[in-house]
Write a protein that holds these residues in place. Structure first.
Motif, PDB file in Angstrom:
ATOM      1  N   ARG A   1       0.827  -1.215   0.000  1.00 17.88           N
ATOM      2  CA  ARG A   1       0.000   0.000   0.000  1.00 17.88           C
ATOM      3  C   ARG A   1       0.860   1.263   0.000  1.00 17.88           C
ATOM      4  N   CYS A   2       2.117   1.121   0.426  1.00 10.48           N
ATOM      5  CA  CYS A   2       3.046   2.257   0.411  1.00 10.48           C
ATOM      6  C   CYS A   2       3.929   2.243  -0.833  1.00 10.48           C
TER       7      CYS A   2
ATOM      8  N   TRP B   1       5.998   3.850   4.743  1.00  7.95           N
ATOM      9  CA  TRP B   1       5.448   2.982   5.781  1.00  7.95           C
ATOM     10  C   TRP B   1       6.030   3.301   7.168  1.00  7.95           C
ATOM     11  N   ALA B   2       7.143   4.026   7.236  1.00 10.25           N
ATOM     12  CA  ALA B   2       7.822   4.258   8.511  1.00 10.25           C
ATOM     13  C   ALA B   2       6.957   5.024   9.522  1.00 10.25           C
TER      14      ALA B   2
ATOM     15  N   ALA C   1      -4.939   5.796   6.395  1.00 14.28           N
ATOM     16  CA  ALA C   1      -3.995   6.841   6.016  1.00 14.28           C
ATOM     17  C   ALA C   1      -2.901   6.336   5.078  1.00 14.28           C
ATOM     18  N   LEU C   2      -2.697   5.015   5.017  1.00 14.75           N
ATOM     19  CA  LEU C   2      -1.703   4.467   4.101  1.00 14.75           C
ATOM     20  C   LEU C   2      -2.098   4.703   2.646  1.00 14.75           C
ATOM     21  N   ALA C   3      -3.389   4.708   2.386  1.00 15.38           N
ATOM     22  CA  ALA C   3      -3.906   4.978   1.038  1.00 15.38           C
ATOM     23  C   ALA C   3      -5.169   5.803   1.225  1.00 15.38           C
ATOM     24  N   PRO C   4      -5.041   7.104   1.442  1.00 14.55           N
ATOM     25  CA  PRO C   4      -6.166   7.955   1.848  1.00 14.55           C
ATOM     26  C   PRO C   4      -7.372   7.866   0.923  1.00 14.55           C
ATOM     27  N   SER C   5      -8.538   7.709   1.558  1.00 16.79           N
ATOM     28  CA  SER C   5      -9.814   7.714   0.840  1.00 16.79           C
ATOM     29  C   SER C   5     -10.899   7.998   1.862  1.00 16.79           C
TER      30      SER C   5
END
Length: 481
Positions: free
Chosen positions: A114-115, A314-315, A206-210
């Motif tokens: 996802r990142c 991802w950090a 929040a890793l792939a905002p939607s």
């Protein structure tokens, strides 16, 4: 590329079979000797001597007003299936840890993907991260110690819930959302620390905002938390727990204590300190140079995770994961024990993913040398975990090892005395109780045990297997409720 190097690359880049076999093998090697371990410490109060789980009628009477109902159902089932022996509990704990290891692999792979991490690197990093999680010695307390296994049991539901949430975001389907919600309820029913899951779902978003549909899919989780908080306030046992906890120490003193506790856990995880089920940690008297250095180290680690987001998206998620899952056990709410190894189990997953990514990067750059080093590291950790599990074989072994790390802690001395008495070593047990009272003359458990030992020596009565009932082990507040 050599055959050895190529074989390693294939193993970590195709985790569907080879990687999962590796994870299962590592877990089996590390925890095979757990099955013969006995009950320890709180296990006698929570399981062996707890009538609430010994019969169906008692369990049904407990559930309407008790806490952690799913955990009690598990304990009752295992007690019945295993005939009251610890084997069933240990087998369940190993299976749960194996399932958690698989979930750590799956979620790590999905997080990296996802990142926008390249697929081969994402897969390798996830496998190495899960392998570290599988054999990390600090995790033994959440697996081998039956009373501590509630952490791993609840974590299983939380990780499964997050996995289903990710599947829902990826492929839709109302049943996936319902499964996610159901696993969340299961986690709460196993251990109240699962209350962090709704925040974790926000972090995953929040890793792939939607923002689309976020309120609808998140609202039920928060409503359950609000209802659960109201229910906890109305329950007498939780009232007692909060009252005792809040009276333990002042907020500022607790903040200083948590800095020390978190650094201790970090040192345990990195094997900079020997593992200790009952560490002799004290609340700092005030701010000193050591405490300032410890606080600076923790702040630096958090800052490094947050600012690394530009290069490794991802950090920041991993940094937030660690902070979030330390909050229920290392936050504003005081605990009697400043640190227990099992507190690392869930927050430490983020560290495993981070180190897994570093190992994957090294093996991509130098497959042969880095691959051999990675295998050596995992083998050494698995062996250290295997050795640590031997400490849990019986009570004398555990408290003998603990005493070597905490020689002046009254509770350890008292419990070591009880273990000595179980071996029939009455005079040595008496000496241990006297040492505990010399350190803390107000320690009531040691006083009662000393009196009982004195009476026994005077009466010269034979030792029986029921001798434990006359003695009191001083159990930690950490597992209550």
């Amino acid at each position: 590329m050599s055959e050895t190097g190529a074989g390693l690359v294939v193993t970590v880049r195709r985790p569907g079979h080879g990687g999962l076999v590796l994870l299962a093998a590592l877990t089996a090697v590390a925890y095979a000797n757990v099955l013969g371990a006995g009950f320890q410490f709180d296990d006698f109060n929570v399981i062996a001597d707890n009538p609430d789980i010994h019969s169906r009628a008692a369990l049904l009477a407990y559930l309407p007003h008790g806490i952690r109902p799913l955990l009690k159902l598990r304990d009752a089932l295992l007690w019945s299936l295993g005939g009251g022996q610890p084997l069933a509990f240990h087998a369940c704990s190993v299976v749960v840890h194996l399932l958690n290891t698989g979930l750590v692999w799956h979620l790590g792979r999905r997080m990296f993907e996802r990142c926008a991490t390249p697929a081969p690197h994402a897969q390798s990093a996830a496998v190495f991260g899960a392998a570290l999680f599988a054999v990390l010695p600090v995790n033994t307390e959440a697996v081998t110690y039956v009373s501590g296994s509630s952490v791993a049991f609840s974590a299983m539901f939380m990780l499964a819930s997050l996995a289903m949430y990710d599947a829902f975001l990826e492929r839709g389907g109302g049943w996936r959302w319902l499964a996610c919600f159901g696993f969340f309820l299961g986690g709460l029913a196993a251990r109240e620390t699962a209350a962090t899951l709704p925040v974790l779902l926000l972090l995953w978003d929040a890793l792939a905002p939607s923002r689309r549909g976020r309120l609808v899919r998140h609202a039920p989780f928060w409503l359950v938390l609000i209802a659960g908080l109201a229910l906890a306030v109305l329950r007498t046992r939780y009232d007692e727990f909060f009252a005792v906890s809040l009276s333990t120490r002042a907020p500022w003193d607790n903040a200083l204590a948590q800095i020390r506790g978190l650094c201790w856990l970090l040192a345990q995880a990195l094997l900079l300190r020997p593992l200790d089920i009952d560490p002799d940690l004290h609340v700092p008297d005030g701010v000193d140079a050591t405490l300032v250095a410890q606080a600076a180290l923790l702040a630096l680690l958090l800052l490094a995770g947050l600012v690394s987001g530009r290069r490794w998206p991802w950090a920041p998620f991993c940094a937030a994961w660690g902070v979030l899952h330390f909050l229920p056990t290392n936050s504003l709410l005081p605990r009697l024990d400043l640190a227990n190894d099992r507190q690392w189990y869930l927050p430490g997953i983020a560290a495993c993913w981070t180190l897994g990514y570093a190992i994957a990067a090294a093996t991509a750059h130098a497959p042969r040398s880095a691959g051999i080093a990675a295998i050596a590291l995992l083998s050494a950790l698995a062996w250290r975990t295997h050795e640590r599990n031997l400490d849990y074989a019986d009570e004398p072994s555990l408290w003998r090892q603990t005493l070597s790390q905490s020689p002046d802690k009254p509770r350890v001395l008292n419990n070591y005395g009880v273990a000595l008495r179980l071996e029939g070593r009455e005079l040595q047990a008496r000496a241990a109780f006297l040492r505990a009272l010399a350190v803390d003359p107000t320690f009531e458990a040691a006083r009662k045990n000393l009196d009982a030992t004195t009476d026994h020596l005077i009466e010269d009565e034979p030792r029986t297997d029921g001798a434990r009932a006359r003695f009191e082990t001083a159990a930690p507040l950490a597992e209550k409720p």
